[in-house]
Design a protein around this motif. Structure first.
Motif, PDB file in Angstrom:
ATOM      1  N   PHE A 127       0.935  37.941  72.614  1.00 25.07           N
ATOM      2  CA  PHE A 127       2.008  39.201  73.353  1.00 25.07           C
ATOM      3  C   PHE A 127       2.928  39.428  72.116  1.00 25.07           C
ATOM      4  CE2 PHE A 127      -1.885  37.287  76.198  1.00 25.07           C
ATOM      5  CZ  PHE A 127      -2.934  38.487  76.067  1.00 25.07           C
ATOM      6  N   GLY A 132       4.181  51.507  75.704  1.00 23.13           N
ATOM      7  CA  GLY A 132       2.678  51.501  75.461  1.00 23.13           C
ATOM      8  C   GLY A 132       2.027  52.066  74.523  1.00 23.13           C
ATOM      9  N   TYR A 145       1.183  51.927  71.723  1.00 27.24           N
ATOM     10  CA  TYR A 145       1.047  50.979  70.659  1.00 27.24           C
ATOM     11  C   TYR A 145      -0.622  50.503  71.419  1.00 27.24           C
ATOM     12  CZ  TYR A 145       3.038  52.130  66.181  1.00 27.24           C
ATOM     13  OH  TYR A 145       2.643  52.543  65.153  1.00 27.24           O
ATOM     14  N   ASP A 146      -0.320  50.128  72.686  1.00 23.45           N
ATOM     15  CA  ASP A 146      -0.987  48.798  73.599  1.00 23.45           C
ATOM     16  C   ASP A 146      -2.098  50.191  74.120  1.00 23.45           C
ATOM     17  OD1 ASP A 146      -0.298  46.554  74.130  1.00 23.45           O
ATOM     18  OD2 ASP A 146       1.241  47.590  75.430  1.00 23.45           O
ATOM     19  N   ARG A 147      -2.045  51.019  74.520  1.00 20.58           N
ATOM     20  CA  ARG A 147      -3.269  52.031  73.670  1.00 20.58           C
ATOM     21  C   ARG A 147      -4.175  52.244  72.861  1.00 20.58           C
ATOM     22  NH1 ARG A 147       0.064  54.310  78.265  1.00 20.58           N
ATOM     23  NH2 ARG A 147       1.571  54.744  76.759  1.00 20.58           N
ATOM     24  N   ALA A 158      -6.079  49.915  71.733  1.00 27.41           N
ATOM     25  CA  ALA A 158      -7.290  49.493  72.631  1.00 27.41           C
ATOM     26  C   ALA A 158      -8.365  50.703  71.881  1.00 27.41           C
ATOM     27  CB  ALA A 158      -7.384  49.784  74.613  1.00 27.41           C
ATOM     28  N   ARG A 213      -4.558  43.032  63.438  1.00 23.91           N
ATOM     29  CA  ARG A 213      -3.177  43.582  63.893  1.00 23.91           C
ATOM     30  C   ARG A 213      -2.184  43.016  64.266  1.00 23.91           C
ATOM     31  NH1 ARG A 213      -7.422  44.570  67.190  1.00 23.91           N
ATOM     32  NH2 ARG A 213      -8.639  46.075  68.310  1.00 23.91           N
ATOM     33  N   THR A 245       2.795  39.769  81.207  1.00 21.05           N
ATOM     34  CA  THR A 245       1.750  40.253  80.923  1.00 21.05           C
ATOM     35  C   THR A 245       0.988  40.873  81.698  1.00 21.05           C
ATOM     36  OG1 THR A 245       0.546  38.145  79.916  1.00 21.05           O
ATOM     37  CG2 THR A 245       1.686  39.333  78.237  1.00 21.05           C
ATOM     38  N   PHE A 269      -3.081  45.447  80.030  1.00 25.63           N
ATOM     39  CA  PHE A 269      -2.792  46.360  79.609  1.00 25.63           C
ATOM     40  C   PHE A 269      -2.772  45.794  78.269  1.00 25.63           C
ATOM     41  CE2 PHE A 269       0.144  49.510  77.877  1.00 25.63           C
ATOM     42  CZ  PHE A 269      -1.355  51.001  78.046  1.00 25.63           C
ATOM     43  N   ASP A 270      -1.587  44.690  78.058  1.00 25.48           N
ATOM     44  CA  ASP A 270      -1.177  44.348  76.809  1.00 25.48           C
ATOM     45  C   ASP A 270      -2.251  43.770  76.205  1.00 25.48           C
ATOM     46  OD1 ASP A 270       1.600  44.465  77.733  1.00 25.48           O
ATOM     47  OD2 ASP A 270       1.832  42.924  78.979  1.00 25.48           O
ATOM     48  N   GLN A 271      -1.782  44.490  74.977  1.00 29.92           N
ATOM     49  CA  GLN A 271      -2.753  44.027  73.343  1.00 29.92           C
ATOM     50  C   GLN A 271      -2.476  42.910  72.762  1.00 29.92           C
ATOM     51  OE1 GLN A 271      -6.319  45.584  72.876  1.00 29.92           O
ATOM     52  NE2 GLN A 271      -6.284  46.396  74.907  1.00 29.92           N
ATOM     53  N   ARG A 272      -3.167  41.626  72.319  1.00 28.93           N
ATOM     54  CA  ARG A 272      -2.685  40.743  71.669  1.00 28.93           C
ATOM     55  C   ARG A 272      -2.712  41.475  69.972  1.00 28.93           C
ATOM     56  NH1 ARG A 272      -4.691  34.999  72.997  1.00 28.93           N
ATOM     57  NH2 ARG A 272      -5.136  35.150  75.097  1.00 28.93           N
TER      58      ARG A 272
END
Length: 189
Positions: free
Chosen positions: A133, A140, A142-144, A147, A155, A170, A173-176
């Protein structure tokens, strides 16, 4: 640590780096990146570093990838702060850039690509943890975007500093990240 605390701490840590430390760390990130097993690439998404934020510059990595992948297309984001979304605009040596109201350099115009085409996405960050994370700048974007990307897209974060143990706030919504490259090592998640 909380994201808010990490943002403050890592902004200060970056600000304390000397120009020589920045240059050496940048070179070491490239060396670490070159050790990854990277498949043939058709499209890469990169960020354009904000100089006063002292972000790691992905351009040397992009140049190396171009050498290994003739014909590879590269795109950079154009942020829409009203919608919270980004467009992904093809960039090359002829691209003209503008600086938006937040000091971020963006391509002025160009062909837009869909999020699904990218094989690698370089993701800006301030800090990251041992689970992959990251702490970004809090909007947000980059998280959007992440996804929407293909599950097999790599990534990759770049950091001048090692991972923290855990980002304590975290959420779903948070992307790894899949990888984070530092001057000392590559983390795989």
């Amino acid at each position: 640590m909380l994201k808010k605390e990490l943002r403050k701490t890592y902004r200060a840590k970056r600000a304390a780096l000397t120009p020589k430390e920045l240059a050496v760390n940048q070179d070491l990130i490239l060396i670490q990146f070159q050790k990854l097993d990277i498949p043939f690439l058709e499209a890469v998404h990169t960020y354009i570093p904000v100089s006063n934020l002292r972000e790691p510059d992905p351009q040397p990595l992009i140049d190396w990838l171009h050498f290994r992948n003739p014909g590879m297309v590269c795109a950079a984001p154009v942020a829409d702060f009203n919608s919270g979304l980004m467009k992904h605009v093809v960039i090359n040596d002829n691209t003209e850039y503008l600086v938006n109201q937040f000091g971020v350099t963006e391509p002025a115009e160009g062909l837009e690509l869909d999020a699904s085409v990218f094989d690698i996405i370089f993701v800006p960050l301030l800090a990251f943890d041992l689970s992959g994370f990251r702490v970004g700048y809090g909007k947000g974007f980059y998280d959007r975007f992440l996804a929407e990307c293909r599950p097999d897209a790599m990534r990759i974060g770049l950091s001048f500093f090692d991972a923290v143990e855990k980002i304590s706030d975290t959420n779903n919504f948070d992307q790894r990240l899949d990888y984070c490259i530092t001057p000392e090592r590559s983390y795989e998640f």
